[in-house]
Design an enzyme around this catalytic site. Structure first.
Site, short mmCIF file in Angstrom:
data_model
loop_
_atom_site.label_atom_id
_atom_site.label_comp_id
_atom_site.label_asym_id
_atom_site.label_seq_id
_atom_site.Cartn_x
_atom_site.Cartn_y
_atom_site.Cartn_z
N LYS A 1 48.36 44.26 17.37
CA LYS A 1 47.33 45.31 17.30
C LYS A 1 47.03 45.92 18.66
O LYS A 1 46.04 46.64 18.81
CB LYS A 1 46.05 44.72 16.68
CG LYS A 1 46.27 44.22 15.26
CD LYS A 1 45.00 43.62 14.67
CE LYS A 1 45.24 43.09 13.26
NZ LYS A 1 44.03 42.53 12.65
N ARG B 1 49.37 35.30 25.07
CA ARG B 1 48.39 34.74 24.14
C ARG B 1 48.57 35.26 22.71
O ARG B 1 47.85 34.84 21.80
CB ARG B 1 46.97 35.02 24.62
CG ARG B 1 46.47 36.44 24.47
CD ARG B 1 44.98 36.49 24.76
NE ARG B 1 44.40 37.78 24.46
CZ ARG B 1 44.00 38.67 25.35
NH1 ARG B 1 44.12 38.39 26.65
NH2 ARG B 1 43.48 39.82 24.99
N PRO C 1 42.35 48.43 12.03
CA PRO C 1 43.73 48.81 11.73
C PRO C 1 44.67 47.62 11.88
O PRO C 1 44.53 46.79 12.78
CB PRO C 1 44.02 49.88 12.78
CG PRO C 1 42.69 50.41 13.18
CD PRO C 1 41.75 49.25 13.08
N GLU C 2 45.65 47.54 10.97
CA GLU C 2 46.63 46.46 11.05
C GLU C 2 47.82 46.93 11.90
O GLU C 2 47.90 48.08 12.32
CB GLU C 2 47.01 46.02 9.65
CG GLU C 2 45.78 45.60 8.86
CD GLU C 2 46.05 44.64 7.71
OE1 GLU C 2 47.10 43.98 7.70
OE2 GLU C 2 45.17 44.54 6.82
N ASN D 1 43.71 41.60 7.15
CA ASN D 1 43.23 41.06 5.89
C ASN D 1 44.07 41.49 4.68
O ASN D 1 44.27 40.73 3.73
CB ASN D 1 41.78 41.48 5.67
CG ASN D 1 41.02 40.54 4.76
OD1 ASN D 1 41.51 39.47 4.41
ND2 ASN D 1 39.83 40.93 4.37
N ARG E 1 35.64 36.60 6.85
CA ARG E 1 36.36 37.70 6.20
C ARG E 1 36.55 37.40 4.72
O ARG E 1 36.65 36.24 4.33
CB ARG E 1 37.75 37.91 6.85
CG ARG E 1 37.72 38.21 8.32
CD ARG E 1 37.06 39.55 8.63
NE ARG E 1 37.75 40.67 8.04
CZ ARG E 1 38.80 41.28 8.62
NH1 ARG E 1 39.24 40.88 9.79
NH2 ARG E 1 39.37 42.31 8.02
#
Length: 270
Positions: A52, A121, A2-3, A162, A258
């Protein structure tokens, strides 16, 4: 995976269902049993998304961190919670409804210092009002890594995956193989602004649509896209199909494990 817009939607759904209420927390699967015992009966104070990552803050400074990863799925519904089925790692329940979490990459309690370490991070999240796009630009402008890979690096920009990376690069007419250090500041500003617009629309609708009004199926007289991803897009998973603008075939290649999609004409090097 999931984005970021999906996680922001989950944060909003948790806040609507549980915020300000004591929550019964269980781990039917048993893998989060200790954490569930520490949380059950506490009041959810806030639900936030950072890229995310979902952070649920309970009273007593208890913070639940969830990262769905590739296989994680949530079921949220109003009403009484049914008997758990399958491997439910986490169940939250209150008089507002219930939420079941299955297969996450992370489901853990974090100490305050650990929360700071996690957020430090991450790059800026285009969906957050406190995001600093200049932080991402400083990292991008010094890097020899291609921009398509940088946009997938959560330490550079938190949230895009992506689909969004392929689509914003196409909409900006940027060659995905351009190195970060060769990207112009104006190009980065356009990418950042477009990410914010597209991802906010994804939060609103729950799907990823990236085509401009003149390129919708209705405007072009073409059939709607058929894909289990859903949504109307320019290049993502359209390998070999004609570009909606120039009609040349969309290309794909593998980048850092990817699939990368782009139009060699509309995104030709300049």
């Amino acid at each position: 995976m999931p984005e970021g817009h999906t996680v922001h939607r989950l944060a909003a759904a948790h806040a609507e269902m549980f915020r300000g209420r004591p929550v019964a927390v269980t781990s039917p699967q048993g893998r989060f049993a200790d954490g569930a015992r520490r949380l059950t009966g506490r009041v959810l104070e806030s639900a936030e998304a950072y890229g995310k990552h979902l952070l649920l803050r309970f009273d007593g400074e208890q913070v639940l961190h969830v990262h769905l990863g590739i296989y994680g799925k949530y079921t949220l519904a109003p009403g009484p919670a049914p008997t758990p089925t399958g491997a439910v790692r986490l169940r939250l329940a209150s008089d507002g409804g219930y939420a079941d979490l299955r297969g996450p990459n992370a489901c853990e309690l974090l100490e305050p210092g650990d929360v700071k370490t996690l957020l430090d991070r991450l790059g800026p999240d285009p969906l957050r009002p406190d995001a600093d796009s200049e932080l991402a630009w400083r990292r991008i402008s010094r890097s020899r890594t291609v921009i398509a890979q940088l946009l997938m690096d959560q330490a550079v920009v938190a949230g895009p995956g992506n689909i969004y990376r392929a689509e914003v690069l196409f909409r900006a007419g940027i060659d995905p193989r351009l190195s970060g250090k060769d990207l112009a500041a104006s190009q980065w500003a356009a990418l950042w602004a477009d990410l914010g617009v597209l991802m906010a629309e994804g939060v609103r609708t729950g799907r990823i649509d990236t085509v401009r009004p003149q390129h919708t199926p209705e405007a072009m007289g073409r059939p709607p896209r058929v894909d289990d991803h859903g949504g109307e897009v320019y290049v993502y998973r359209r390998t070999g199909q004609p570009c909606l603008i120039c009609e040349n075939p969309v290309l794909t290649t593998e980048l850092a494990g990817r699939n990368l999609f782009w139009c060699p004409v509309c995104q030709s090097p300049r």
